[in-house]
Design a protein around this motif. Structure first.
Motif, mmCIF file in Angstrom:
data_model
loop_
_atom_site.group_PDB
_atom_site.id
_atom_site.type_symbol
_atom_site.label_atom_id
_atom_site.label_comp_id
_atom_site.label_asym_id
_atom_site.label_seq_id
_atom_site.Cartn_x
_atom_site.Cartn_y
_atom_site.Cartn_z
ATOM 1 N N ALA A 1 0.858 -1.187 0.000
ATOM 2 C CA ALA A 1 0.000 0.000 0.000
ATOM 3 C C ALA A 1 0.891 1.233 0.000
ATOM 4 O O ALA A 1 1.764 1.367 0.847
ATOM 5 C CB ALA A 1 -0.898 -0.007 1.235
ATOM 6 N N SER A 2 0.668 2.124 -0.958
ATOM 7 C CA SER A 2 1.480 3.334 -1.071
ATOM 8 C C SER A 2 0.588 4.549 -1.270
ATOM 9 O O SER A 2 -0.430 4.479 -1.965
ATOM 10 C CB SER A 2 2.407 3.239 -2.294
ATOM 11 N N GLY A 3 1.014 5.654 -0.686
ATOM 12 C CA GLY A 3 0.314 6.902 -0.925
ATOM 13 C C GLY A 3 0.452 7.282 -2.391
ATOM 14 O O GLY A 3 1.528 7.140 -2.971
ATOM 15 N N LEU A 4 -0.629 7.745 -2.993
ATOM 16 C CA LEU A 4 -0.592 8.137 -4.407
ATOM 17 C C LEU A 4 -0.515 9.652 -4.536
ATOM 18 O O LEU A 4 0.404 10.187 -5.135
ATOM 19 C CB LEU A 4 -1.827 7.594 -5.135
ATOM 20 N N THR A 5 -1.497 10.337 -3.953
ATOM 21 C CA THR A 5 -1.546 11.790 -4.082
ATOM 22 C C THR A 5 -2.635 12.348 -3.178
ATOM 23 O O THR A 5 -3.366 11.606 -2.526
ATOM 24 C CB THR A 5 -1.813 12.209 -5.548
ATOM 25 N N THR A 6 -2.747 13.645 -3.177
ATOM 26 C CA THR A 6 -3.874 14.341 -2.565
ATOM 27 C C THR A 6 -4.487 15.210 -3.652
ATOM 28 O O THR A 6 -3.773 15.851 -4.415
ATOM 29 C CB THR A 6 -3.413 15.218 -1.385
ATOM 30 N N VAL A 7 -5.810 15.187 -3.740
ATOM 31 C CA VAL A 7 -6.533 15.880 -4.804
ATOM 32 C C VAL A 7 -7.551 16.830 -4.167
ATOM 33 O O VAL A 7 -8.154 16.490 -3.147
ATOM 34 C CB VAL A 7 -7.270 14.848 -5.697
ATOM 35 N N LYS A 8 -7.754 17.993 -4.781
ATOM 36 C CA LYS A 8 -8.853 18.846 -4.346
ATOM 37 C C LYS A 8 -10.140 18.046 -4.517
ATOM 38 O O LYS A 8 -10.361 17.437 -5.565
ATOM 39 C CB LYS A 8 -8.932 20.120 -5.190
ATOM 40 N N THR A 9 -10.976 18.052 -3.516
ATOM 41 C CA THR A 9 -12.198 17.243 -3.557
ATOM 42 C C THR A 9 -13.089 17.619 -4.738
ATOM 43 O O THR A 9 -13.735 16.746 -5.314
ATOM 44 C CB THR A 9 -12.938 17.331 -2.211
ATOM 45 N N ASP A 10 -13.083 18.877 -5.126
ATOM 46 C CA ASP A 10 -13.871 19.298 -6.292
ATOM 47 C C ASP A 10 -13.416 18.589 -7.575
ATOM 48 O O ASP A 10 -14.192 18.437 -8.516
ATOM 49 C CB ASP A 10 -13.789 20.812 -6.495
ATOM 50 N N ASP A 11 -12.153 18.169 -7.627
ATOM 51 C CA ASP A 11 -11.588 17.513 -8.808
ATOM 52 C C ASP A 11 -11.541 15.987 -8.668
ATOM 53 O O ASP A 11 -11.041 15.302 -9.561
ATOM 54 C CB ASP A 11 -10.157 18.013 -9.055
ATOM 55 N N LEU A 12 -12.058 15.462 -7.565
ATOM 56 C CA LEU A 12 -11.886 14.046 -7.247
ATOM 57 C C LEU A 12 -12.531 13.103 -8.258
ATOM 58 O O LEU A 12 -11.901 12.141 -8.696
ATOM 59 C CB LEU A 12 -12.409 13.765 -5.833
ATOM 60 N N LEU A 13 -13.781 13.356 -8.630
ATOM 61 C CA LEU A 13 -14.457 12.459 -9.578
ATOM 62 C C LEU A 13 -13.712 12.366 -10.904
ATOM 63 O O LEU A 13 -13.496 11.269 -11.428
ATOM 64 C CB LEU A 13 -15.899 12.898 -9.824
ATOM 65 N N SER A 14 -13.299 13.496 -11.442
ATOM 66 C CA SER A 14 -12.582 13.470 -12.726
ATOM 67 C C SER A 14 -11.221 12.796 -12.570
ATOM 68 O O SER A 14 -10.797 12.043 -13.459
ATOM 69 C CB SER A 14 -12.447 14.875 -13.308
ATOM 70 N N PHE A 15 -10.542 13.026 -11.449
ATOM 71 C CA PHE A 15 -9.256 12.355 -11.213
ATOM 72 C C PHE A 15 -9.436 10.838 -11.180
ATOM 73 O O PHE A 15 -8.682 10.103 -11.827
ATOM 74 C CB PHE A 15 -8.624 12.828 -9.890
ATOM 75 N N LEU A 16 -10.435 10.359 -10.435
ATOM 76 C CA LEU A 16 -10.657 8.920 -10.310
ATOM 77 C C LEU A 16 -11.057 8.296 -11.640
ATOM 78 O O LEU A 16 -10.596 7.199 -11.982
ATOM 79 C CB LEU A 16 -11.717 8.629 -9.243
ATOM 80 N N LYS A 17 -11.898 8.977 -12.384
ATOM 81 C CA LYS A 17 -12.316 8.471 -13.692
ATOM 82 C C LYS A 17 -11.104 8.304 -14.591
ATOM 83 O O LYS A 17 -10.903 7.253 -15.211
ATOM 84 C CB LYS A 17 -13.337 9.410 -14.324
ATOM 85 N N GLU A 18 -10.273 9.312 -14.649
ATOM 86 C CA GLU A 18 -9.067 9.271 -15.478
ATOM 87 C C GLU A 18 -8.103 8.189 -14.991
ATOM 88 O O GLU A 18 -7.556 7.423 -15.791
ATOM 89 C CB GLU A 18 -8.392 10.645 -15.448
ATOM 90 N N TYR A 19 -7.899 8.096 -13.693
ATOM 91 C CA TYR A 19 -6.979 7.099 -13.138
ATOM 92 C C TYR A 19 -7.464 5.679 -13.444
ATOM 93 O O TYR A 19 -6.683 4.820 -13.851
ATOM 94 C CB TYR A 19 -6.829 7.286 -11.615
ATOM 95 N N CYS A 20 -8.747 5.442 -13.258
ATOM 96 C CA CYS A 20 -9.307 4.101 -13.476
ATOM 97 C C CYS A 20 -9.360 3.730 -14.957
ATOM 98 O O CYS A 20 -9.428 2.545 -15.288
ATOM 99 C CB CYS A 20 -10.690 3.986 -12.829
ATOM 100 N N GLU A 21 -9.316 4.699 -15.838
ATOM 101 C CA GLU A 21 -9.224 4.416 -17.272
ATOM 102 C C GLU A 21 -7.814 3.966 -17.638
ATOM 103 O O GLU A 21 -7.631 3.160 -18.540
ATOM 104 C CB GLU A 21 -9.622 5.636 -18.102
ATOM 105 N N LYS A 22 -6.804 4.479 -16.917
ATOM 106 C CA LYS A 22 -5.406 4.143 -17.196
ATOM 107 C C LYS A 22 -4.946 2.889 -16.455
ATOM 108 O O LYS A 22 -4.135 2.140 -16.959
ATOM 109 C CB LYS A 22 -4.490 5.313 -16.815
ATOM 110 N N GLU A 23 -5.434 2.696 -15.245
ATOM 111 C CA GLU A 23 -4.992 1.595 -14.390
ATOM 112 C C GLU A 23 -6.133 0.610 -14.163
ATOM 113 O O GLU A 23 -7.300 0.999 -14.147
ATOM 114 C CB GLU A 23 -4.523 2.131 -13.030
ATOM 115 N N ASP A 24 -5.776 -0.627 -13.944
ATOM 116 C CA ASP A 24 -6.765 -1.668 -13.650
ATOM 117 C C ASP A 24 -7.040 -1.646 -12.142
ATOM 118 O O ASP A 24 -6.192 -2.053 -11.347
ATOM 119 C CB ASP A 24 -6.225 -3.028 -14.092
ATOM 120 N N VAL A 25 -8.209 -1.140 -11.761
ATOM 121 C CA VAL A 25 -8.597 -1.023 -10.352
ATOM 122 C C VAL A 25 -9.799 -1.931 -10.118
ATOM 123 O O VAL A 25 -10.800 -1.831 -10.817
ATOM 124 C CB VAL A 25 -8.965 0.438 -9.987
#
Length: 134
Positions: free
Chosen positions: A26-50
């Motif tokens: 388990a590793s820390g990835l980042t901290t994101v502004k909560t307003d940007d969280l949904l778009s960050f997660l969508k983009e991350y999950c498109e690139k990585e297999d979660v």
């Protein structure tokens, strides 16, 4: 195998941690502004297999939900509309305190320990470790 992602949700910023593909580390990835969280997660999950997203469940000592829980529930509803990945809630009591303690033990200077974004990221890592090592 796929990664597991953990979220320490906050109304201003959110800490994120992730496992490796074997779900061993388990590793820390980042901290994101909560307003940007949904778009960050969508983009991350498109690139990585979660395969699973863990979201901290803040509770008071008497086991009642904390005030931020209503924001988290709304976020979960919105997340499920954007990403089709199972969500698991994980008790996050004391994670911020444990994060600060781990920063002290690792020898970080006081100024670095006051970095709330780093505390949030470490808290997300603790949420992830709690899930992995149960």
């Amino acid at each position: 195998m796929a990664r597991i992602l953990a979220i320490d949700y906050g109304t201003k910023r959110t800490g994120i941690a992730v496992t490796d593909e074997l779900q061993l580390i388990a590793s820390g990835l980042t901290t994101v502004k909560t307003d940007d969280l949904l778009s960050f997660l969508k983009e991350y999950c498109e690139k990585e297999d979660v395969e699973r997203i863990l979201i901290g469940e803040p509770k008071r000592m008497n086991n009642e939900a904390s005030a931020v829980e209503e924001h988290i529930l709304k976020f979960c509803e919105n997340l499920e509309k954007v990403i089709v990945i199972p969500i698991t809630r994980v008790d996050e009591r004391f994670t911020s305190k444990l994060a600060v303690e781990s920063m002290i033990k690792s020898g970080l200077k006081k100024k670095k320990r006051q970095d709330k974004a780093l505390v949030d990221e470490i808290s997300a890592t603790i949420i992830l470790q709690t899930y992995l090592y149960k």
